[in-house]
Design a protein around this motif. Structure first.
Motif: not given
Length: 70
Positions: A23-41
């Motif tokens: 659940p913690f990693f899922l929350a991190a993944a969701v917040f990571g997707r919603m973060a503006p200006g997310r750069a590709p890996a």
């Protein structure tokens, strides 16, 4: 303890830790997707098309082995 019993116990521990931390990693993944200006890996390459659930599982599977070190 027999090698197969020990391996089974470690596998069970891994699954329990995965279930507890997912659940913690899922929350991190969701917040990571919603973060503006997310750069590709990888710069210059498109980001892999993985679901949020797959991304969370990949993060958990990469992090959990550190609990078994030592």
């Amino acid at each position: 303890m027999a090698p197969t019993a020990r391996q089974h116990q470690e596998e069970l521990q891994f699954r329990l830790i995965l279930a507890a931390t997912y659940p913690f990693f899922l929350a991190a993944a969701v917040f990571g997707r919603m973060a503006p200006g997310r750069a590709p890996a990888r710069p210059g390459l498109p980001a892999p098309h993985r679901s949020v659930f797959g991304e969370a599982r990949a993060m958990a599977v990469q992090a959990i082995p550190f609990a078994f070190m030592g």
